[in-house]
Design a protein around this motif. Sequence first.
Motif, PDB file in Angstrom:
ATOM      1  N   VAL A  95       0.848  -1.200   0.000  1.00  0.00           N
ATOM      2  CA  VAL A  95       0.000   0.000   0.000  1.00  0.00           C
ATOM      3  C   VAL A  95       0.881   1.246   0.000  1.00  0.00           C
ATOM      4  CG1 VAL A  95      -1.701   1.315   1.305  1.00  0.00           C
ATOM      5  CG2 VAL A  95      -1.926  -1.167   1.134  1.00  0.00           C
ATOM      6  N   ALA A  96       1.936   1.242   0.819  1.00  0.00           N
ATOM      7  CA  ALA A  96       2.849   2.387   0.890  1.00  0.00           C
ATOM      8  C   ALA A  96       3.534   2.617  -0.456  1.00  0.00           C
ATOM      9  CB  ALA A  96       3.890   2.160   1.985  1.00  0.00           C
ATOM     10  N   ALA A  97       3.967   1.528  -1.103  1.00  0.00           N
ATOM     11  CA  ALA A  97       4.656   1.662  -2.388  1.00  0.00           C
ATOM     12  C   ALA A  97       3.738   2.228  -3.474  1.00  0.00           C
ATOM     13  CB  ALA A  97       5.213   0.316  -2.827  1.00  0.00           C
ATOM     14  N   SER A  98       2.433   1.975  -3.343  1.00  0.00           N
ATOM     15  CA  SER A  98       1.495   2.452  -4.362  1.00  0.00           C
ATOM     16  C   SER A  98       1.328   3.964  -4.349  1.00  0.00           C
ATOM     17  CB  SER A  98       0.128   1.787  -4.173  1.00  0.00           C
ATOM     18  OG  SER A  98      -0.501   2.237  -2.978  1.00  0.00           O
ATOM     19  N   ALA A  99       1.872   4.648  -3.341  1.00  0.00           N
ATOM     20  CA  ALA A  99       1.853   6.114  -3.337  1.00  0.00           C
ATOM     21  C   ALA A  99       2.614   6.669  -4.528  1.00  0.00           C
ATOM     22  CB  ALA A  99       2.447   6.650  -2.041  1.00  0.00           C
ATOM     23  N   ASN A 100       3.613   5.899  -4.978  1.00  0.00           N
ATOM     24  CA  ASN A 100       4.303   6.183  -6.245  1.00  0.00           C
ATOM     25  C   ASN A 100       4.944   7.571  -6.284  1.00  0.00           C
ATOM     26  OD1 ASN A 100       5.159   5.117  -8.668  1.00  0.00           O
ATOM     27  ND2 ASN A 100       3.376   5.840  -9.820  1.00  0.00           N
ATOM     28  N   LEU A 101       5.521   7.984  -5.167  1.00  0.00           N
ATOM     29  CA  LEU A 101       6.259   9.250  -5.154  1.00  0.00           C
ATOM     30  C   LEU A 101       7.611   9.065  -5.841  1.00  0.00           C
ATOM     31  CD1 LEU A 101       5.487  10.489  -1.521  1.00  0.00           C
ATOM     32  CD2 LEU A 101       4.408  11.184  -3.667  1.00  0.00           C
ATOM     33  N   PRO A 102       8.279  10.148  -6.234  1.00  0.00           N
ATOM     34  CA  PRO A 102       9.564  10.027  -6.949  1.00  0.00           C
ATOM     35  C   PRO A 102      10.596   9.240  -6.149  1.00  0.00           C
ATOM     36  CG  PRO A 102       8.724  12.267  -7.108  1.00  0.00           C
ATOM     37  CD  PRO A 102       7.832  11.553  -6.134  1.00  0.00           C
ATOM     38  N   LEU A 103      11.358   8.394  -6.845  1.00  0.00           N
ATOM     39  CA  LEU A 103      12.399   7.609  -6.200  1.00  0.00           C
ATOM     40  C   LEU A 103      13.515   8.516  -5.679  1.00  0.00           C
ATOM     41  CD1 LEU A 103      12.669   4.629  -8.723  1.00  0.00           C
ATOM     42  CD2 LEU A 103      11.562   4.619  -6.467  1.00  0.00           C
ATOM     43  N   GLN A 104      14.059   8.126  -4.533  1.00  0.00           N
ATOM     44  CA  GLN A 104      15.062   8.953  -3.848  1.00  0.00           C
ATOM     45  C   GLN A 104      16.425   8.267  -3.754  1.00  0.00           C
ATOM     46  OE1 GLN A 104      14.435  12.099  -2.950  1.00  0.00           O
ATOM     47  NE2 GLN A 104      12.380  11.849  -3.832  1.00  0.00           N
ATOM     48  N   ASP A 105      16.731   7.385  -4.706  1.00  0.00           N
ATOM     49  CA  ASP A 105      17.990   6.654  -4.637  1.00  0.00           C
ATOM     50  C   ASP A 105      19.203   7.578  -4.682  1.00  0.00           C
ATOM     51  OD1 ASP A 105      17.538   3.473  -4.984  1.00  0.00           O
ATOM     52  OD2 ASP A 105      15.951   4.589  -5.997  1.00  0.00           O
ATOM     53  N   ALA A 106      19.158   8.575  -5.512  1.00  0.00           N
ATOM     54  CA  ALA A 106      20.299   9.491  -5.621  1.00  0.00           C
ATOM     55  C   ALA A 106      20.561  10.188  -4.291  1.00  0.00           C
ATOM     56  CB  ALA A 106      20.057  10.515  -6.724  1.00  0.00           C
ATOM     57  N   ALA A 107      19.485  10.578  -3.609  1.00  0.00           N
ATOM     58  CA  ALA A 107      19.643  11.249  -2.316  1.00  0.00           C
ATOM     59  C   ALA A 107      20.198  10.298  -1.267  1.00  0.00           C
ATOM     60  CB  ALA A 107      18.299  11.817  -1.863  1.00  0.00           C
ATOM     61  N   LEU A 108      19.706   9.056  -1.238  1.00  0.00           N
ATOM     62  CA  LEU A 108      20.194   8.084  -0.266  1.00  0.00           C
ATOM     63  C   LEU A 108      21.668   7.761  -0.509  1.00  0.00           C
ATOM     64  CD1 LEU A 108      17.121   5.673  -0.175  1.00  0.00           C
ATOM     65  CD2 LEU A 108      17.737   7.398   1.519  1.00  0.00           C
ATOM     66  N   ASP A 109      22.041   7.613  -1.775  1.00  0.00           N
ATOM     67  CA  ASP A 109      23.449   7.365  -2.097  1.00  0.00           C
ATOM     68  C   ASP A 109      24.316   8.561  -1.701  1.00  0.00           C
ATOM     69  OD1 ASP A 109      25.581   5.811  -3.399  1.00  0.00           O
ATOM     70  OD2 ASP A 109      25.560   7.417  -4.879  1.00  0.00           O
ATOM     71  N   ARG A 110      23.780   9.744  -1.875  1.00  0.00           N
ATOM     72  CA  ARG A 110      24.521  10.952  -1.484  1.00  0.00           C
ATOM     73  C   ARG A 110      24.704  11.008   0.028  1.00  0.00           C
ATOM     74  NH1 ARG A 110      21.744  14.067  -4.165  1.00  0.00           N
ATOM     75  NH2 ARG A 110      20.271  14.854  -2.610  1.00  0.00           N
ATOM     76  N   TRP A 111      23.676  10.608   0.781  1.00  0.00           N
ATOM     77  CA  TRP A 111      23.817  10.583   2.235  1.00  0.00           C
ATOM     78  C   TRP A 111      24.897   9.588   2.660  1.00  0.00           C
ATOM     79  CZ3 TRP A 111      17.877  10.190   3.605  1.00  0.00           C
ATOM     80  CH2 TRP A 111      17.256  11.390   3.248  1.00  0.00           C
ATOM     81  N   ASP A 112      24.963   8.439   1.980  1.00  0.00           N
ATOM     82  CA  ASP A 112      26.039   7.488   2.270  1.00  0.00           C
ATOM     83  C   ASP A 112      27.409   8.126   2.072  1.00  0.00           C
ATOM     84  OD1 ASP A 112      24.535   5.351   3.074  1.00  0.00           O
ATOM     85  OD2 ASP A 112      24.935   4.104   1.320  1.00  0.00           O
ATOM     86  N   ARG A 113      27.556   8.806   0.960  1.00  0.00           N
ATOM     87  CA  ARG A 113      28.862   9.397   0.637  1.00  0.00           C
ATOM     88  C   ARG A 113      29.224  10.521   1.609  1.00  0.00           C
ATOM     89  NH1 ARG A 113      30.751   7.455  -4.100  1.00  0.00           N
ATOM     90  NH2 ARG A 113      29.260   6.392  -5.474  1.00  0.00           N
ATOM     91  N   ILE A 114      28.225  11.259   2.050  1.00  0.00           N
ATOM     92  CA  ILE A 114      28.489  12.308   3.049  1.00  0.00           C
ATOM     93  C   ILE A 114      29.047  11.689   4.328  1.00  0.00           C
ATOM     94  CG2 ILE A 114      27.356  13.980   4.579  1.00  0.00           C
ATOM     95  CD1 ILE A 114      25.479  14.645   2.240  1.00  0.00           C
ATOM     96  N   LEU A 115      28.577  10.488   4.646  1.00  0.00           N
ATOM     97  CA  LEU A 115      29.055   9.775   5.830  1.00  0.00           C
ATOM     98  C   LEU A 115      30.379   9.052   5.580  1.00  0.00           C
ATOM     99  CD1 LEU A 115      25.668   8.256   7.077  1.00  0.00           C
ATOM    100  CD2 LEU A 115      26.916  10.185   8.067  1.00  0.00           C
TER     101      LEU A 115
END
Length: 319
Positions: A95-115
């Motif tokens: 049900v949550a996935a069906s909200a279909n908001l824009p994917l945030q992979d680039a942001a999550l990968d960027r947070w990894d790199r910041i760390l």
Amino acid sequence: MLVAPDCQTEAYELYVRNWIALAALALFVGISLPIAGFSWGLDSEAWIGLLSCGTFIALRHLLMSRPYGLRLGYVLVSIAQLGCLSIVGALLTYVAASANLPLQDAALDRWDRILGLDWASYYRFMTARPEILPYAYTAYAAIALPPFGVPIVLGLTKNYARLQRYTLATLLTLLIVAFISALIPAIGTYLQHDLSPEFSTYSATGYLIQLERLPAIRNGDLHILNLSHIGGIVTFPSFHAAAAVLALWAWWGVWWMRPGALMLCTATMVATPLLGGHYFVDVFAGIAAAGLAIALSSIVKRPLSVLPKARTSLPVAGT
């Protein structure tokens, strides 16, 4: 060794609250699924699971009316609660996935790199050492252990209230994880880094489910959900990491479980980014979600005035 009646009363009140919360969640999911365009089906495996839960609940009422059956009663009913919760919680992630908001992979990968964390280097290090991969598979699959292991250990050691708090914390964690995943959806690390999730000596077993189903949901191609093969599809936060923390907290109440629980939790954390295709920040967020759920579950102590007095007075169990 005796269990104080007050502890039994607290456990029973948590038990009732957990069923009320689980029923409310099931009702919400049941209403939300058709709105989101899903239907669900029951095969023989799913029916066996549901009938087993019903049997455990019936046995609970038989056993917990007798002092000698209190331990086994809590074990069985808690397994039933967690089994129902796993199905309802998995459906909630769809049900949550069906909200279909824009994917945030680039942001999550960027947070990894910041760390200062490099997932691609971690992937190459792990897959270049096939001798350690079987241990990673085992640690990742260990998520199936707590729904049985926690009730058995806590129930048989008479930690009834802690057992029911664990059930409540698991429910709250699922709510937190599903809500955040709807707002911050992601497909996972393998596509982001353009690396293969499987080859001759390796397969990212958890991630492949996500890779198959999440795009189908977002494209509107997946409509029928089979309950016996449902599987969660969450990237951020990692429910695998959250489940490991929940189990560690639950088992920590039994001193002789602490070393094994700590090793299992650590191994699961190490394996989760690889086999689940998780960013490192997914793991950190899963830990935080579990910590918040545990804190919330621990403050639920107000008596239930709607319960008859006689029902909250359970027999004192002896050795």
